[in-house]
Design a protein around this motif. Structure first.
Motif, PDB file in Angstrom:
ATOM      1  N   PRO A  98      -1.958  -4.433   4.838  1.00 13.32           N
ATOM      2  CA  PRO A  98      -1.349  -3.137   5.149  1.00 13.32           C
ATOM      3  C   PRO A  98       0.135  -3.078   4.787  1.00 13.32           C
ATOM      4  O   PRO A  98       0.607  -2.059   4.269  1.00 13.32           O
ATOM      5  CB  PRO A  98      -1.569  -3.001   6.659  1.00 13.32           C
ATOM      6  N   GLU A  99       0.863  -4.151   5.036  1.00 11.21           N
ATOM      7  CA  GLU A  99       2.294  -4.165   4.729  1.00 11.21           C
ATOM      8  C   GLU A  99       2.534  -3.989   3.234  1.00 11.21           C
ATOM      9  O   GLU A  99       3.350  -3.158   2.807  1.00 11.21           O
ATOM     10  CB  GLU A  99       2.916  -5.479   5.203  1.00 11.21           C
ATOM     11  N   ALA A 100       1.810  -4.768   2.427  1.00 11.03           N
ATOM     12  CA  ALA A 100       1.988  -4.675   0.975  1.00 11.03           C
ATOM     13  C   ALA A 100       1.512  -3.327   0.443  1.00 11.03           C
ATOM     14  O   ALA A 100       2.118  -2.756  -0.470  1.00 11.03           O
ATOM     15  CB  ALA A 100       1.224  -5.812   0.292  1.00 11.03           C
ATOM     16  N   ALA A 101       0.441  -2.806   1.021  1.00 16.02           N
ATOM     17  CA  ALA A 101      -0.086  -1.518   0.564  1.00 16.02           C
ATOM     18  C   ALA A 101       0.902  -0.393   0.802  1.00 16.02           C
ATOM     19  O   ALA A 101       1.117   0.467  -0.067  1.00 16.02           O
ATOM     20  CB  ALA A 101      -1.407  -1.213   1.271  1.00 16.02           C
ATOM     21  N   MET A 102       1.517  -0.383   1.972  1.00 18.07           N
ATOM     22  CA  MET A 102       2.454   0.698   2.275  1.00 18.07           C
ATOM     23  C   MET A 102       3.772   0.535   1.505  1.00 18.07           C
ATOM     24  O   MET A 102       4.445   1.528   1.206  1.00 18.07           O
ATOM     25  CB  MET A 102       2.687   0.791   3.776  1.00 18.07           C
ATOM     26  N   ALA A 103       4.130  -0.689   1.150  1.00 15.48           N
ATOM     27  CA  ALA A 103       5.276  -0.871   0.256  1.00 15.48           C
ATOM     28  C   ALA A 103       4.956  -0.286  -1.119  1.00 15.48           C
ATOM     29  O   ALA A 103       5.789   0.385  -1.747  1.00 15.48           O
ATOM     30  CB  ALA A 103       5.625  -2.356   0.140  1.00 15.48           C
ATOM     31  N   ALA A 159      -0.143   3.520   9.595  1.00 15.46           N
ATOM     32  CA  ALA A 159       0.986   4.438   9.777  1.00 15.46           C
ATOM     33  C   ALA A 159       2.248   3.678  10.167  1.00 15.46           C
ATOM     34  O   ALA A 159       3.355   3.993   9.705  1.00 15.46           O
ATOM     35  CB  ALA A 159       0.649   5.484  10.842  1.00 15.46           C
ATOM     36  N   TYR A 160       2.097   2.675  11.018  1.00 12.21           N
ATOM     37  CA  TYR A 160       3.247   1.853  11.422  1.00 12.21           C
ATOM     38  C   TYR A 160       3.870   1.155  10.216  1.00 12.21           C
ATOM     39  O   TYR A 160       5.092   1.145  10.044  1.00 12.21           O
ATOM     40  CB  TYR A 160       2.808   0.830  12.457  1.00 12.21           C
ATOM     41  N   GLU A 161       3.032   0.572   9.372  1.00 14.37           N
ATOM     42  CA  GLU A 161       3.567  -0.136   8.198  1.00 14.37           C
ATOM     43  C   GLU A 161       4.278   0.828   7.261  1.00 14.37           C
ATOM     44  O   GLU A 161       5.313   0.488   6.680  1.00 14.37           O
ATOM     45  CB  GLU A 161       2.444  -0.867   7.462  1.00 14.37           C
ATOM     46  N   PHE A 162       3.745   2.049   7.116  1.00  9.11           N
ATOM     47  CA  PHE A 162       4.444   3.022   6.278  1.00  9.11           C
ATOM     48  C   PHE A 162       5.773   3.405   6.907  1.00  9.11           C
ATOM     49  O   PHE A 162       6.795   3.510   6.220  1.00  9.11           O
ATOM     50  CB  PHE A 162       3.590   4.270   6.057  1.00  9.11           C
ATOM     51  N   SER A 163       5.777   3.597   8.212  1.00 10.13           N
ATOM     52  CA  SER A 163       6.993   3.998   8.921  1.00 10.13           C
ATOM     53  C   SER A 163       8.093   2.961   8.801  1.00 10.13           C
ATOM     54  O   SER A 163       9.278   3.296   8.722  1.00 10.13           O
ATOM     55  CB  SER A 163       6.667   4.237  10.399  1.00 10.13           C
ATOM     56  N   ARG A 164       7.739   1.696   8.771  1.00 10.44           N
ATOM     57  CA  ARG A 164       8.749   0.636   8.640  1.00 10.44           C
ATOM     58  C   ARG A 164       9.567   0.829   7.377  1.00 10.44           C
ATOM     59  O   ARG A 164      10.777   0.583   7.357  1.00 10.44           O
ATOM     60  CB  ARG A 164       8.083  -0.734   8.613  1.00 10.44           C
ATOM     61  N   GLY A 165       8.928   1.260   6.315  1.00 13.56           N
ATOM     62  CA  GLY A 165       9.635   1.481   5.063  1.00 13.56           C
ATOM     63  C   GLY A 165      10.499   2.723   5.072  1.00 13.56           C
ATOM     64  O   GLY A 165      11.431   2.848   4.284  1.00 13.56           O
TER      65      GLY A 165
END
Length: 246
Positions: A98-103, A159-165
């Motif tokens: 999820p982290e890499a995907a949202m990056a 959604a959280y991982e996207f929000s981090r960015g």
């Protein structure tokens, strides 16, 4: 630039329970995401149970949700599509956390692309026909013996991982619940105060080691990351100790 471009589109494919749709909407709005699409919801649309579960403000996500008869129609205007699944690895596609995907989503959105994320129905997850329409897969590194996430959990995590960015929140907040960090001059004066009192008490002995002892003490103060309240407390402690001794 519309919300659909700024943020990813979350697509719930054949969701079964209105409560889960509402919970997913709440999870999205927690992180300021509002672009929701539904593919053939089992109990029809609109769904009062979804609205009840969305709890107030998140109902706006449901009010503007698009409804489509099939996955292909739901993503036909998207430039890049992720499919969230623990299966489907027989299809040759890049597999992201999820982290890499949202990056990757952020990079593509900055380039003007519309990005979508597919989430499958509660009981079975996405079918291969759905995954085949995605460019890449998102797989959460969970317990292999119990890898199933419910729909709202999967939406919340993504959604959280996207929000981090978006917000760039630090992993550790040095502000200590909003306390003001002491300035360099405040820490320096604290060091002067302690050095003066410790010198008067004969702490820096023997004399040839005094410079290194004082340097170590200064280094200790700067290393602590003191707040202004900390500095005031330490001054007050020292004053009280020396006043009673005198």
């Amino acid at each position: 630039m519309t919300d659909l471009i700024r943020n990813p589109v979350f697509v719930l494919v054949r969701p079964q329970m209105g409560e889960n749709i509402g919970a997913a909407a709440r999870a999205m709005l927690n992180f300021s995401l509002t672009s929701l699409r539904l593919v053939d919801p089992r109990d029809g649309w609109p769904n009062p149970k979804a609205v009840a579960m969305a709890s107030g403000a998140a109902a706006q996500v449901l009010d503007h949700a698009g409804v489509f008869p099939e996955t292909a129609r739901a993503v036909e205007d998207c430039d890049f599509v992720f499919a969230t699944t623990a299966r489907g690895r027989e299809l040759t596609k890049p597999i992201y956390t999820p982290e890499a995907a949202m990056a990757e989503a952020h990079a593509r959105i900055r380039a003007g692309q519309r990005v979508a994320v597919l989430f499958g129905p509660e009981r079975t997850g996405l079918e291969n026909d759905d995954i085949a329409r995605a460019n890449a897969i998102i797989t959460v590194p969970v317990n292999r013996e119990f890898f199933s996430l419910n729909l709202a959990q999967a939406v919340l995590l993504t959604a959280y991982e996207f929000s981090r960015g978006v917000h760039g929140a630090p992993a550790v907040d040095p502000g200590l619940a909003g306390a003001d960090v002491a300035s360099a001059i405040e820490v320096e004066k604290l060091g002067d105060h302690y050095e003066e009192k410790l010198d008067a008490a004969g702490f820096f002995f023997p004399e040839d080691k005094a410079p290194s002892m004082k340097r170590n003490l200064r280094n200790m103060w700067s290393r602590f990351g003191l707040t202004r309240a900390d500095v005031q407390t330490l001054h007050g402690m020292l004053r009280q100790i020396t006043r009673r001794r005198d």
